[in-house]
Design a protein around this motif. Sequence first.
Motif, PDB file in Angstrom:
ATOM      1  N   PHE A 187      -7.941  -8.781  -0.255  1.00  0.00           N
ATOM      2  CA  PHE A 187      -7.648  -9.894   0.655  1.00  0.00           C
ATOM      3  C   PHE A 187      -7.999  -9.507   2.087  1.00  0.00           C
ATOM      4  CE2 PHE A 187      -4.666 -11.635   3.779  1.00  0.00           C
ATOM      5  CZ  PHE A 187      -5.019 -12.979   3.717  1.00  0.00           C
ATOM      6  N   ALA A 188      -7.587  -8.304   2.495  1.00  0.00           N
ATOM      7  CA  ALA A 188      -7.892  -7.847   3.849  1.00  0.00           C
ATOM      8  C   ALA A 188      -9.401  -7.749   4.058  1.00  0.00           C
ATOM      9  CB  ALA A 188      -7.229  -6.492   4.099  1.00  0.00           C
ATOM     10  N   ALA A 189     -10.105  -7.235   3.043  1.00  0.00           N
ATOM     11  CA  ALA A 189     -11.556  -7.104   3.151  1.00  0.00           C
ATOM     12  C   ALA A 189     -12.236  -8.469   3.264  1.00  0.00           C
ATOM     13  CB  ALA A 189     -12.101  -6.339   1.948  1.00  0.00           C
ATOM     14  N   PHE A 237      -1.890  -3.354  -4.949  1.00  0.00           N
ATOM     15  CA  PHE A 237      -2.517  -2.811  -3.741  1.00  0.00           C
ATOM     16  C   PHE A 237      -3.989  -3.203  -3.649  1.00  0.00           C
ATOM     17  CE2 PHE A 237       0.335   0.775  -2.006  1.00  0.00           C
ATOM     18  CZ  PHE A 237       1.471   0.021  -2.258  1.00  0.00           C
ATOM     19  N   VAL A 238      -4.670  -3.230  -4.781  1.00  0.00           N
ATOM     20  CA  VAL A 238      -6.064  -3.697  -4.778  1.00  0.00           C
ATOM     21  C   VAL A 238      -6.117  -5.142  -4.295  1.00  0.00           C
ATOM     22  CG1 VAL A 238      -7.997  -4.372  -6.272  1.00  0.00           C
ATOM     23  CG2 VAL A 238      -6.992  -2.102  -6.491  1.00  0.00           C
ATOM     24  N   GLY A 289      -8.818  -2.038   4.168  1.00  0.00           N
ATOM     25  CA  GLY A 289      -9.607  -3.205   3.790  1.00  0.00           C
ATOM     26  C   GLY A 289     -10.194  -3.906   4.993  1.00  0.00           C
ATOM     27  N   LEU A 290      -9.416  -4.027   6.061  1.00  0.00           N
ATOM     28  CA  LEU A 290      -9.880  -4.685   7.275  1.00  0.00           C
ATOM     29  C   LEU A 290     -10.943  -3.867   7.999  1.00  0.00           C
ATOM     30  CD1 LEU A 290      -6.513  -6.056   8.682  1.00  0.00           C
ATOM     31  CD2 LEU A 290      -8.482  -7.443   8.019  1.00  0.00           C
ATOM     32  N   SER A 291     -10.789  -2.568   8.007  1.00  0.00           N
ATOM     33  CA  SER A 291     -11.688  -1.729   8.805  1.00  0.00           C
ATOM     34  C   SER A 291     -12.926  -1.267   8.044  1.00  0.00           C
ATOM     35  CB  SER A 291     -10.932  -0.506   9.341  1.00  0.00           C
ATOM     36  OG  SER A 291     -10.434   0.287   8.278  1.00  0.00           O
ATOM     37  N   ARG A 292     -12.809  -1.094   6.727  1.00  0.00           N
ATOM     38  CA  ARG A 292     -13.922  -0.489   5.991  1.00  0.00           C
ATOM     39  C   ARG A 292     -14.398  -1.288   4.787  1.00  0.00           C
ATOM     40  NH1 ARG A 292     -10.611   4.071   7.268  1.00  0.00           N
ATOM     41  NH2 ARG A 292     -11.548   5.157   9.011  1.00  0.00           N
ATOM     42  N   GLY A 293     -13.719  -2.372   4.458  1.00  0.00           N
ATOM     43  CA  GLY A 293     -14.226  -3.217   3.397  1.00  0.00           C
ATOM     44  C   GLY A 293     -13.602  -2.976   2.037  1.00  0.00           C
ATOM     45  N   ALA A 294     -14.162  -3.670   1.039  1.00  0.00           N
ATOM     46  CA  ALA A 294     -13.553  -3.743  -0.292  1.00  0.00           C
ATOM     47  C   ALA A 294     -13.520  -2.393  -1.014  1.00  0.00           C
ATOM     48  CB  ALA A 294     -14.286  -4.779  -1.139  1.00  0.00           C
ATOM     49  N   ARG A 295     -14.650  -1.681  -1.030  1.00  0.00           N
ATOM     50  CA  ARG A 295     -14.704  -0.415  -1.778  1.00  0.00           C
ATOM     51  C   ARG A 295     -13.682   0.579  -1.245  1.00  0.00           C
ATOM     52  NH1 ARG A 295     -20.293   2.263  -1.992  1.00  0.00           N
ATOM     53  NH2 ARG A 295     -19.137   3.651  -3.380  1.00  0.00           N
ATOM     54  N   ALA A 296     -13.607   0.682   0.075  1.00  0.00           N
ATOM     55  CA  ALA A 296     -12.658   1.624   0.670  1.00  0.00           C
ATOM     56  C   ALA A 296     -11.217   1.203   0.402  1.00  0.00           C
ATOM     57  CB  ALA A 296     -12.903   1.737   2.177  1.00  0.00           C
ATOM     58  N   SER A 297     -10.968  -0.117   0.363  1.00  0.00           N
ATOM     59  CA  SER A 297      -9.596  -0.573   0.098  1.00  0.00           C
ATOM     60  C   SER A 297      -9.179  -0.220  -1.330  1.00  0.00           C
ATOM     61  CB  SER A 297      -9.477  -2.085   0.327  1.00  0.00           C
ATOM     62  OG  SER A 297     -10.124  -2.828  -0.685  1.00  0.00           O
ATOM     63  N   VAL A 298     -10.118  -0.286  -2.264  1.00  0.00           N
ATOM     64  CA  VAL A 298      -9.814   0.115  -3.643  1.00  0.00           C
ATOM     65  C   VAL A 298      -9.535   1.616  -3.694  1.00  0.00           C
ATOM     66  CG1 VAL A 298     -10.731   0.309  -5.995  1.00  0.00           C
ATOM     67  CG2 VAL A 298     -11.129  -1.773  -4.672  1.00  0.00           C
ATOM     68  N   THR A 306       4.419   2.004   3.681  1.00  0.00           N
ATOM     69  CA  THR A 306       3.301   2.756   4.246  1.00  0.00           C
ATOM     70  C   THR A 306       2.015   2.562   3.448  1.00  0.00           C
ATOM     71  OG1 THR A 306       4.070   4.691   2.998  1.00  0.00           O
ATOM     72  CG2 THR A 306       4.752   4.522   5.295  1.00  0.00           C
ATOM     73  N   GLY A 307       2.128   2.546   2.115  1.00  0.00           N
ATOM     74  CA  GLY A 307       0.944   2.369   1.285  1.00  0.00           C
ATOM     75  C   GLY A 307       0.299   1.008   1.485  1.00  0.00           C
ATOM     76  N   VAL A 308       1.121  -0.029   1.556  1.00  0.00           N
ATOM     77  CA  VAL A 308       0.602  -1.387   1.777  1.00  0.00           C
ATOM     78  C   VAL A 308      -0.085  -1.473   3.131  1.00  0.00           C
ATOM     79  CG1 VAL A 308       1.268  -3.788   2.173  1.00  0.00           C
ATOM     80  CG2 VAL A 308       2.246  -2.531   0.253  1.00  0.00           C
ATOM     81  N   VAL A 309       0.553  -0.939   4.165  1.00  0.00           N
ATOM     82  CA  VAL A 309      -0.012  -0.995   5.506  1.00  0.00           C
ATOM     83  C   VAL A 309      -1.357  -0.271   5.554  1.00  0.00           C
ATOM     84  CG1 VAL A 309       0.290  -0.237   7.900  1.00  0.00           C
ATOM     85  CG2 VAL A 309       2.205  -1.261   6.660  1.00  0.00           C
ATOM     86  N   TYR A 310      -1.423   0.910   4.943  1.00  0.00           N
ATOM     87  CA  TYR A 310      -2.673   1.674   4.968  1.00  0.00           C
ATOM     88  C   TYR A 310      -3.768   0.963   4.185  1.00  0.00           C
ATOM     89  CZ  TYR A 310      -6.079   5.391   4.522  1.00  0.00           C
ATOM     90  OH  TYR A 310      -7.237   6.110   4.569  1.00  0.00           O
ATOM     91  N   THR A 311      -3.423   0.397   3.036  1.00  0.00           N
ATOM     92  CA  THR A 311      -4.424  -0.302   2.226  1.00  0.00           C
ATOM     93  C   THR A 311      -4.954  -1.530   2.957  1.00  0.00           C
ATOM     94  OG1 THR A 311      -3.326   0.453   0.200  1.00  0.00           O
ATOM     95  CG2 THR A 311      -4.868  -1.373  -0.009  1.00  0.00           C
ATOM     96  N   LEU A 312      -4.076  -2.286   3.600  1.00  0.00           N
ATOM     97  CA  LEU A 312      -4.512  -3.441   4.397  1.00  0.00           C
ATOM     98  C   LEU A 312      -5.421  -2.994   5.543  1.00  0.00           C
ATOM     99  CD1 LEU A 312      -1.196  -5.504   4.616  1.00  0.00           C
ATOM    100  CD2 LEU A 312      -3.293  -6.213   3.455  1.00  0.00           C
ATOM    101  N   ALA A 313      -5.011  -1.946   6.244  1.00  0.00           N
ATOM    102  CA  ALA A 313      -5.809  -1.450   7.364  1.00  0.00           C
ATOM    103  C   ALA A 313      -7.185  -0.995   6.897  1.00  0.00           C
ATOM    104  CB  ALA A 313      -5.080  -0.296   8.057  1.00  0.00           C
TER     105      ALA A 313
END
Length: 203
Positions: free
Chosen positions: A165-167, A159-160, A27-36, A18-25
Amino acid sequence: MGIEFLITSFIIVVSPGTGVVYTLATGLSRGARASVAAAFGCTIGIIPHIAAAIGGLAAILHTSALAFHAFKYVGVAYLLYMAWNALREKGALNVDDDSQEKSLMQVTITAILINILNPKLSIFFLAFLPQFVSATEPQPIIRMLSLSAVFMLMTFVVFVGYGLFAASVRDQVISRPRILTWMRRTFAGAFVALGLKLALADR
């Protein structure tokens, strides 16, 4: 600290959850800062499970069917909510410019909740940490805390990496509406699948 602990921890951390999926999502939707921020929240969400394992609360979840299932189904409901939210145009995977203004604190809190509402994590630490603490260890609590800190650090770093990567491919996703639609469906499906996996999990 043994190499066995590091290898085992790494395998566990990089495995999709779940954590990986949310972090990828994120990064894709909101960019690098939000993924961190998402990676940080997922890491912080581990702390209650570590405390539960060390304090013996995880043993209650393990032995009490009522407590385990109550906690489990709250987690399942939250994952299904995340799936529904992922499908919404203005939900978790909104990539409009306004989504960049969404509070990083809100992203972090969501990530914390995702990891907290998973009773399997507490039971995992109950079974996992003691294997790497010698029976002759003079300060077992300190040892478990140090191992937990390493696990958390590894979680954050990995996770970062996932999130950045997603971002990095975010622009390609935004410029292709069909990809964005399928991305929403994919992440919604992933949250549903993880929810079903948790729902079917035994103690």
